[in-house]
Design an enzyme around this catalytic site. Sequence first.
Site, mmCIF file in Angstrom:
data_model
loop_
_atom_site.group_PDB
_atom_site.id
_atom_site.type_symbol
_atom_site.label_atom_id
_atom_site.label_comp_id
_atom_site.label_asym_id
_atom_site.label_seq_id
_atom_site.Cartn_x
_atom_site.Cartn_y
_atom_site.Cartn_z
ATOM 1 N N LYS A 1 0.832 -1.300 0.026
ATOM 2 C CA LYS A 1 0.061 -0.035 0.069
ATOM 3 C C LYS A 1 0.987 1.423 0.045
ATOM 4 O O LYS A 1 0.574 2.199 -0.719
ATOM 5 C CB LYS A 1 -0.918 0.095 1.081
ATOM 6 C CG LYS A 1 -2.116 -1.123 1.082
ATOM 7 C CD LYS A 1 -2.729 -1.482 2.183
ATOM 8 C CE LYS A 1 -3.782 -2.612 2.140
ATOM 9 N NZ LYS A 1 -4.474 -3.054 3.147
ATOM 10 N N GLN B 1 -5.583 -1.726 9.204
ATOM 11 C CA GLN B 1 -4.963 -3.280 8.725
ATOM 12 C C GLN B 1 -5.652 -4.541 9.523
ATOM 13 O O GLN B 1 -5.356 -4.365 10.898
ATOM 14 C CB GLN B 1 -3.631 -3.365 8.538
ATOM 15 C CG GLN B 1 -3.233 -4.429 7.843
ATOM 16 C CD GLN B 1 -3.683 -4.497 6.300
ATOM 17 O OE1 GLN B 1 -3.493 -3.572 5.624
ATOM 18 N NE2 GLN B 1 -3.892 -5.555 5.785
ATOM 19 N N ASP C 1 -11.462 2.271 3.361
ATOM 20 C CA ASP C 1 -11.809 0.862 3.284
ATOM 21 C C ASP C 1 -13.278 0.590 2.990
ATOM 22 O O ASP C 1 -13.747 -0.743 2.620
ATOM 23 C CB ASP C 1 -11.518 0.180 4.506
ATOM 24 C CG ASP C 1 -10.211 -0.702 4.493
ATOM 25 O OD1 ASP C 1 -10.001 -1.273 3.482
ATOM 26 O OD2 ASP C 1 -9.391 -0.741 5.503
#
Length: 285
Positions: free
Chosen positions: A52, A96, A119
């Site tokens: 990322k 995460q 997200d």
Amino acid sequence: MYQLIDGKELSKRIKEELKIEADKLKEKGIIPKLAVILVGDDSASKVYVRNKSKACNEVGVEFEEILLNSNTSMEKLLSIIDELNNRKDINGILLQSPIPKGLNIQEAFERIKWEKDVDGFNPINVGRLMIGQDTFISCTPYGIIKMLEACDIEIQGKNAVIIGRSNIVGKPLMQCLLNKNATVTICHSKTKNIKEITRTADILISAVGKINIVTADMVKDGAVVIDVGMNKNDKGKLVGDVDFEKVKEKASYITPVPGGVGPMTIAMLMNNVIKATKLQNNIIN
Ligand code: GUN
């Protein structure tokens, strides 16, 4: 004869387009910035976060990593999210997954402001997706839709079967496909006669995380097969859920692992960071 869906190549094109968007923002004095929180030392998560960060670098998005040890309390995690929510220079926040047992990931996702939830895991964004409103769509399902569209694969009216009902992939993907007028079925660990169902699929997606869970006898001739699995085989090689060598002979389109869904997930994360930056700066389009 099957066609390989090259997620690596498509993601490269998307990132190039996003870089142009990021450059335009910079001309206005706005620098998009993503904060990633990593709790504990899950080795796969470290690799994902590194990828990322690389993508941010390619697109021109600033990247801040917040590393927390596995003993971090829920209070501490929530206070860090609050801080990032309040910081003007941060446009996107990503926690995460997975996080250590004992911490409540759902509560943490819910704490991330929906405007910064790149997200798409905050219940506000999940709900908006459900009622077909413009929202932050979680990156893997969004990447899969983009892949299908890039290959001109019709979704409307097709039978789409998803194996796996996770909050990260299966459920939001169900909604994305439904929003595109597919007839969607989800199979999971308690589903009876999975093969009978998967054999009806024009579009078959596996998001289970088990090597060779999709075998050739489960696939209809000419089906589009999307493999979300990321598994290490006994030689330490990255492989998907699909028995690729046999299934490809029946498929019309198929994604490889690696180089399929994985790079698309990251490209869509970059898309969501740019979208969040524009939203927070009242820039339309
Ligand atoms: N872990 C595996 N995939 C994802 C993802 O898309 N987002 C986050 N936050 N964690 C993940």
